[in-house]
Write a protein that holds these residues in place. Structure first.
Motif, PDB file in Angstrom:
ATOM      1  N   LEU A 550       0.829  -1.204   0.000  1.00 54.86           N
ATOM      2  CA  LEU A 550       0.000   0.000   0.000  1.00 54.86           C
ATOM      3  C   LEU A 550       0.861   1.251   0.000  1.00 54.86           C
ATOM      4  N   ARG A 551       2.101   1.144   0.531  1.00 55.18           N
ATOM      5  CA  ARG A 551       3.021   2.282   0.538  1.00 55.18           C
ATOM      6  C   ARG A 551       3.885   2.334  -0.709  1.00 55.18           C
ATOM      7  N   ASP A 552       4.205   1.165  -1.260  1.00 63.27           N
ATOM      8  CA  ASP A 552       5.109   1.114  -2.413  1.00 63.27           C
ATOM      9  C   ASP A 552       4.617   0.020  -3.353  1.00 63.27           C
ATOM     10  N   THR A 553       4.171   0.408  -4.532  1.00 65.17           N
ATOM     11  CA  THR A 553       3.604  -0.574  -5.475  1.00 65.17           C
ATOM     12  C   THR A 553       4.652  -1.542  -5.990  1.00 65.17           C
ATOM     13  N   ARG A 554       5.942  -1.214  -5.843  1.00 64.32           N
ATOM     14  CA  ARG A 554       6.979  -2.147  -6.300  1.00 64.32           C
ATOM     15  C   ARG A 554       6.981  -3.420  -5.464  1.00 64.32           C
ATOM     16  N   THR A 555       6.449  -3.334  -4.250  1.00 68.35           N
ATOM     17  CA  THR A 555       6.453  -4.495  -3.363  1.00 68.35           C
ATOM     18  C   THR A 555       5.663  -5.640  -3.970  1.00 68.35           C
ATOM     19  N   ILE A 556       4.462  -5.342  -4.425  1.00 66.90           N
ATOM     20  CA  ILE A 556       3.607  -6.405  -4.948  1.00 66.90           C
ATOM     21  C   ILE A 556       4.186  -6.985  -6.229  1.00 66.90           C
ATOM     22  N   ALA A 557       4.808  -6.130  -7.069  1.00 66.00           N
ATOM     23  CA  ALA A 557       5.392  -6.624  -8.308  1.00 66.00           C
ATOM     24  C   ALA A 557       6.568  -7.555  -8.032  1.00 66.00           C
ATOM     25  N   LEU A 558       7.474  -7.134  -7.130  1.00 65.12           N
ATOM     26  CA  LEU A 558       8.618  -7.979  -6.820  1.00 65.12           C
ATOM     27  C   LEU A 558       8.194  -9.236  -6.066  1.00 65.12           C
ATOM     28  N   GLY A 559       7.195  -9.085  -5.170  1.00 66.34           N
ATOM     29  CA  GLY A 559       6.683 -10.267  -4.473  1.00 66.34           C
ATOM     30  C   GLY A 559       6.022 -11.246  -5.425  1.00 66.34           C
ATOM     31  N   LEU A 560       5.303 -10.723  -6.431  1.00 61.25           N
ATOM     32  CA  LEU A 560       4.684 -11.592  -7.437  1.00 61.25           C
ATOM     33  C   LEU A 560       5.734 -12.312  -8.254  1.00 61.25           C
ATOM     34  N   ALA A 561       6.781 -11.590  -8.653  1.00 59.44           N
ATOM     35  CA  ALA A 561       7.855 -12.228  -9.424  1.00 59.44           C
ATOM     36  C   ALA A 561       8.536 -13.328  -8.618  1.00 59.44           C
ATOM     37  N   LYS A 562       8.778 -13.069  -7.346  1.00 62.07           N
ATOM     38  CA  LYS A 562       9.394 -14.078  -6.495  1.00 62.07           C
ATOM     39  C   LYS A 562       8.490 -15.297  -6.343  1.00 62.07           C
ATOM     40  N   GLY A 563       7.180 -15.024  -6.109  1.00 67.85           N
ATOM     41  CA  GLY A 563       6.235 -16.136  -5.969  1.00 67.85           C
ATOM     42  C   GLY A 563       6.103 -16.941  -7.238  1.00 67.85           C
ATOM     43  N   ILE A 564       6.076 -16.263  -8.382  1.00 75.85           N
ATOM     44  CA  ILE A 564       5.976 -16.962  -9.670  1.00 75.85           C
ATOM     45  C   ILE A 564       7.185 -17.866  -9.869  1.00 75.85           C
ATOM     46  N   SER A 565       8.366 -17.375  -9.483  1.00 76.90           N
ATOM     47  CA  SER A 565       9.574 -18.181  -9.647  1.00 76.90           C
ATOM     48  C   SER A 565       9.543 -19.436  -8.796  1.00 76.90           C
ATOM     49  N   GLU A 566       8.914 -19.359  -7.626  1.00 75.69           N
ATOM     50  CA  GLU A 566       8.933 -20.491  -6.704  1.00 75.69           C
ATOM     51  C   GLU A 566       7.757 -21.442  -6.875  1.00 75.69           C
ATOM     52  N   LEU A 567       6.634 -20.953  -7.443  1.00 77.08           N
ATOM     53  CA  LEU A 567       5.421 -21.756  -7.484  1.00 77.08           C
ATOM     54  C   LEU A 567       5.133 -22.322  -8.865  1.00 77.08           C
ATOM     55  N   ASN A 568       6.161 -22.407  -9.706  1.00 81.17           N
ATOM     56  CA  ASN A 568       5.892 -22.940 -11.043  1.00 81.17           C
ATOM     57  C   ASN A 568       5.416 -24.387 -10.970  1.00 81.17           C
ATOM     58  N   ASN A 569       5.941 -25.170 -10.027  1.00 84.26           N
ATOM     59  CA  ASN A 569       5.485 -26.557  -9.898  1.00 84.26           C
ATOM     60  C   ASN A 569       4.025 -26.637  -9.441  1.00 84.26           C
ATOM     61  N   PHE A 570       3.632 -25.725  -8.561  1.00 83.20           N
ATOM     62  CA  PHE A 570       2.235 -25.730  -8.122  1.00 83.20           C
ATOM     63  C   PHE A 570       1.307 -25.425  -9.291  1.00 83.20           C
ATOM     64  N   TYR A 571       1.637 -24.412 -10.066  1.00 86.60           N
ATOM     65  CA  TYR A 571       0.765 -24.068 -11.194  1.00 86.60           C
ATOM     66  C   TYR A 571       0.832 -25.134 -12.280  1.00 86.60           C
ATOM     67  N   LEU A 572       1.981 -25.787 -12.413  1.00 84.55           N
ATOM     68  CA  LEU A 572       2.037 -26.954 -13.300  1.00 84.55           C
ATOM     69  C   LEU A 572       1.015 -28.006 -12.864  1.00 84.55           C
ATOM     70  N   ASN A 573       0.997 -28.282 -11.582  1.00 83.12           N
ATOM     71  CA  ASN A 573       0.061 -29.271 -11.057  1.00 83.12           C
ATOM     72  C   ASN A 573      -1.392 -28.813 -11.215  1.00 83.12           C
ATOM     73  N   PHE A 574      -1.619 -27.519 -11.049  1.00 81.58           N
ATOM     74  CA  PHE A 574      -2.961 -26.982 -11.204  1.00 81.58           C
ATOM     75  C   PHE A 574      -3.467 -27.174 -12.642  1.00 81.58           C
ATOM     76  N   ILE A 575      -2.625 -26.822 -13.620  1.00 83.21           N
ATOM     77  CA  ILE A 575      -3.017 -26.993 -15.019  1.00 83.21           C
ATOM     78  C   ILE A 575      -3.191 -28.474 -15.336  1.00 83.21           C
ATOM     79  N   MET A 576      -2.324 -29.307 -14.778  1.00 84.76           N
ATOM     80  CA  MET A 576      -2.398 -30.745 -15.023  1.00 84.76           C
ATOM     81  C   MET A 576      -3.715 -31.321 -14.496  1.00 84.76           C
TER      82      MET A 576
END
Length: 877
Positions: A550-576
């Motif tokens: 809420l104070r810095d919009t870069r937080t959500i973008a960097l947090g999303l990028a970090k989460g995307i990098s770590e959760l690729n296996n989860f989303y693979l399983n979701f699509i599967m």
């Protein structure tokens, strides 16, 4: 104590890497998904030829002129036959909405096939060469995050821990393919939009329905609220002649009477069903055959036929007279303190007769006019000129909008006051906002199951046991969250559908588009954004992320990028799971199979059993948002490590989805809504949203890897995509809402002159047959008018026996035969005389001087048709 606890934690829980889903999770999920999918597909192939009332329900009810191919009954032979069904046949048999929906899947297949080629040929070797896999599997990592963003030094406490590779030249490939895949997506979307728009214009421009010639006029001032004044006003615009005007009035009382009548009719049918289901007191059986061989009497033996009919009639009288008539306790008198048990059949028949009288009287009344009217012009061109023009200079007055199909109109919302509809809309919006907070809490807590570290903090002993059992840990980390997310994805749309139907919209098509929008917001915001951010941090850190963003919009973008990098296996399983596991269950219509025994046990009357045989309704709002989410996931992961797996699973998802939904739309499920392909613009806007998210994620990942030059060079693409969204809206939106005047085929158009010996009707027929694209809508609307059904619908008779009763003439009561019917409670027929009908009439009217009207019961004859000739059709009973 905290230090001691920290010492007992494994290294991977101290920030070295996250214990998220790994390769074992993918293996376990693939076994589960393939197992579920093969079981469901095998069951479908076995049941399909044996249960055509479910799996070929729409085909059995469709017009034979559509000529939809009959699928073979062999085990897998229906698949190639279904694949060979052309787009023209889809349009002819299912309409524009189905065509648009299926074309999204076809476009996705072409796009991700091209992306998969480059992911395998270029990106995979780059990832293998530079070993850039950065998941929680013991390799190099960027996941040690403290959520503070004052500065960005490398390996500094209190900031993102950013990987400082010596050689980051491979990140130029990220830049190139971010541009290339974005432009490729826009190209495919633009090409497909041009095709959809062309077919939509040809489709609508060459058909002639009452919907195409009608527009909705809203904001009508008080001095124009009459049919004659509206007609004069529109014709004074000199755009064409008005054929009819339906001014919406306050029909609330009439609609309430019709709804009450429907309830009483169902109760009467249930009471008759319970009465006829009883075992007679004496064993009176059906009449004996006319001859020892059991043959029916010949036509020459008229005396034998007459005798047989008399015997059958007497036997039926005996069967009914020997049954105990059902009773109901009703309250009457002052403050309803008195009560008495009365004959239930007589009671509901009297109630139905009285309601019929009230409805007939209400239909003859005049009602207060409202500010809405449906105006039908004499031509499609005149209607389109009206809806595409600004009619009145005053804001909010005399606004013209395209009309929905007559069967699509929600009439109760046409006469509700504007302020009430606005209040409903805002109330539902606030409720959905509140629900979004609830989903956020649920999804954020659910995401903690993805990490054994978080599980150890919540339940230490359980976390340790998961570490020692790898398969069980994989099931808990990925299988359980994926299953719960999928269940939410199935159940939440029903809630949003319920809310959308109470938002005050005028047509079911608008409700359908609203459900698509609401459900997409749910899956995109919760299953993608919230899950990605919360899955990469502990629950306590998640709230810090929300606060800091809420104070810095870069937080959500960097947090999303970090989460995307770590959760690729989860989303693979979701699509599967969604593609390989659940699509075959959708083809099997598992929900209908599971609920059928419940509905079957609850069915009592012939009307209930007829409802069981109707095709299931296909709701685009339940299926399209998930497909859009999978599309966005494939875009986001199209460049990252493991992109080839995501894109391959995406191809399986859209390939299976195309076949499953094509089968359901053409053969097994019905789609009553009439949105004329308007969902395509929503699809395109959400694809552009996916592109923007994809580019923001890539910029954030490049920043995390200190590739600042590459990140800056992606920024112009982000701006260009945003501008393209407005360009796309300005270029294509009018063509997805209206019919272009040049698309409307006229006899004066070049190349459409009729021969001297050819009349215009023949020419129109040949024009339609040449394209064979629009008969489904024309057939649906044949003979329809923009009239509230409560004003003109025949009053249905009680459906007692197997065949439905014939319709009544307008304003005729469903209770029509004399009161000396069989089983009416007279002692002459063996019944009890303690339930006189005049008593029931008196209790309903407040006096005992009112006598019961006539009763008409329908009985099935030998031919299955109801008639009045005493041969077993309509019988005086």
């Amino acid at each position: 104590m905290a230090a001691r606890d920290n010492d007992t934690e494994p290294d991977y829980c101290r920030g070295i890497y996250a214990a998220g889903p790994g390769s074992k999770d993918i293996y376990v999920q693939s076994v589960i998904s393939l197992g579920l999918g093969f079981i469901a597909l095998f069951a479908f192939c076995i049941l399909r030829p044996r249960w055509k009332t479910l799996y070929a329900a729409r085909k059995r009810r469709s017009d034979p002129q559509i000529a939809l191919p009959v699928l073979p009954d062999s085990f897998l032979g229906w698949i190639p036959a279904l694949y060979r069904v052309t787009e023209e046949q889809v349009l002819a048999s299912a309409g524009l909405d189905a065509f648009v929906f299926l074309n999204f899947f076809k476009m996705s297949l072409r796009l991700f096939s091209a992306m998969l080629f480059f992911a395998l040929a270029v990106l995979w070797p780059i990832h293998k060469m530079f070993d850039t896999v950065e998941r929680g599997d013991g390799n190099k990592d960027i996941s040690n995050v403290e959520w503070s963003f004052q500065t960005y030094p490398v390996q500094s406490a209190g900031t993102f821990t950013i990987q400082d590779d010596k050689d980051r030249s491979y990140l130029w490939a990220y830049l190139v393919f971010t541009w290339f895949f974005s432009l490729l997506t826009i190209y495919y979307m633009d090409t497909e939009t041009t095709k959809v728009v062309k077919i939509r214009q040809d489709y609508l421009g060459t058909q002639s329905t009452v919907t195409d010639r009608t527009f909705r006029l809203v904001g009508i001032p008080q001095d124009l609220r009459s049919e004659e004044k509206i007609k004069q006003f529109v014709e004074n615009l000199e755009i064409g002649n008005v054929k009819s005007v339906t001014l919406c009035r306050d029909w609330a009382k009439l609609d309430a009477l019709m709804a009450e009548r429907e309830t009483i009719l169902r109760k009467l049918e249930e009471t008759w069903t319970a009465f006829l289901a009883q075992t007679p007191k004496t064993g009176v059986g059906p009449p004996a055959p006319a001859n020892p061989n059991g043959d029916r009497p010949t036509n020459n033996d008229e005396e034998s036929q007459e005798s047989s009919r008399l015997i059958a009639s007497n036997s039926l009288q005996d069967l009914i007279a020997e049954r105990k008539r059902p009773e109901i306790r009703i309250r009457f008198g002052f403050l309803k303190i008195r009560s008495r048990s009365v004959d239930a059949l007589d009671y509901y028949e009297e109630k139905l007769r009285r309601l019929d009288e009230k409805i007939q009287e209400a239909r003859r009344k005049e009602y207060r006019p409202t500010a809405t009217a449906f105006v039908t012009m004499d031509s499609i061109a005149a209607c389109q000129m009206a809806v595409q023009a600004v009619v009145d200079p005053r804001p909010g007055r005399l606004l013209t909008k395209p009309a929905p199909s007559p069967s699509d109109v929600i009439w109760r919302n046409t006469y509700r006051p504007f302020y009430r509809r606005r209040f409903q809309s805002w109330s539902i919006t606030i409720s959905i906002s509140f629900l979004s907070l609830i989903w956020l809490l649920i999804v954020a807590a659910l995401a903690q199951l993805l990490s054994i570290c978080n599980i150890r903090k919540i339940a230490p002993s359980f976390g340790k046991s998961l570490e020692s059992h790898e398969i069980t840990g994989a099931l808990v980390r990925t299988g359980l969250p994926t299953l719960i997310v999928s269940l939410l994805n199935v159940l939440v749309p029903y809630l949003y559908d319920y809310l959308s139907n109470r938002q005050g919209m005028v047509s079911q098509g608008d409700v359908e588009l609203s459900v698509i929008s609401k459900n997409f917001f749910f899956v995109f915001f919760n299953i993608f954004l919230v899950y990605a951010v919360s899955g990469s941090a502990a629950l306590s850190q998640f709230w810090r992320i929300i606060r800091d963003s809420l104070r810095d919009t870069r937080t959500i973008a960097l947090g999303l990028a970090k989460g995307i990098s770590e959760l690729n296996n989860f989303y693979l399983n979701f699509i599967m799971l969604q593609g390989l596991g659940l699509f075959p269950f959708k083809l099997l219509q598992f929900g209908d199979l599971a609920l059928y025994p419940i509905y079957r046990m609850g069915a009592k009357t012939p009307r209930d059993f007829a409802q069981l045989m109707k095709p299931t309704l296909f709701n685009y709002g339940f299926y399209l948002p998930t497909a859009l989410l999978v599309f966005i996931l494939c875009l986001v992961y199209s460049i990252l490590p493991g992109a080839h797996l995501v894109l391959l699973l995406g191809l399986f998802y859209f390939g299976l989805g195309y076949l499953v939904y094509k089968y359901q739309l053409l053969y097994s499920m019905d789609q009553p809504q009439h949105a004329t392909g308007k969902a395509w613009q929503m699809i395109c806007e959400r694809i552009v949203l996916g592109l923007l998210v994809f580019q923001i994620v890539m910029i954030s990942i490049l920043v995390l890897r200190l590739a600042f030059v590459q990140a800056v060079l992606v920024a112009p693409l982000l701006l260009s995509t945003f501008c393209y969204l407005f360009y796309h809206r300005r270029r294509f939106t009018p063509l997805t809402k209206f019919i272009a005047l040049r698309s409307i085929k006229r006899h004066s158009d070049p190349g459409t002159e009729s021969r001297p010996d050819e009349d215009p009707a023949t020419r129109r027929s040949e024009t339609r047959l040449a394209r064979r694209l629009s008969t489904i809508d024309e057939d649906k609307e044949k003979g329809m008018r923009f009239v509230n059904p409560s004003l003109v619908a025949p009053l249905e008779q009680p459906w007692i026996y197997t065949d439905p009763p014939p319709p009544l003439i307008r304003d005729e009561s469903a209770i029509t035969i004399s009161s000396d019917s069989i089983g009416n409670g007279n002692s002459d027929n063996g019944g009890s005389d303690s339930r006189p009908r005049d008593l029931i009439s008196g209790m309903l009217s407040g006096s005992s001087s009112f006598s019961l009207g006539d009763t008409h019961i329908w009985r099935e004859n030998g031919n299955g048709n109801g008639n009045d000739n005493g041969n077993g059709g309509a019988t005086d009973m």
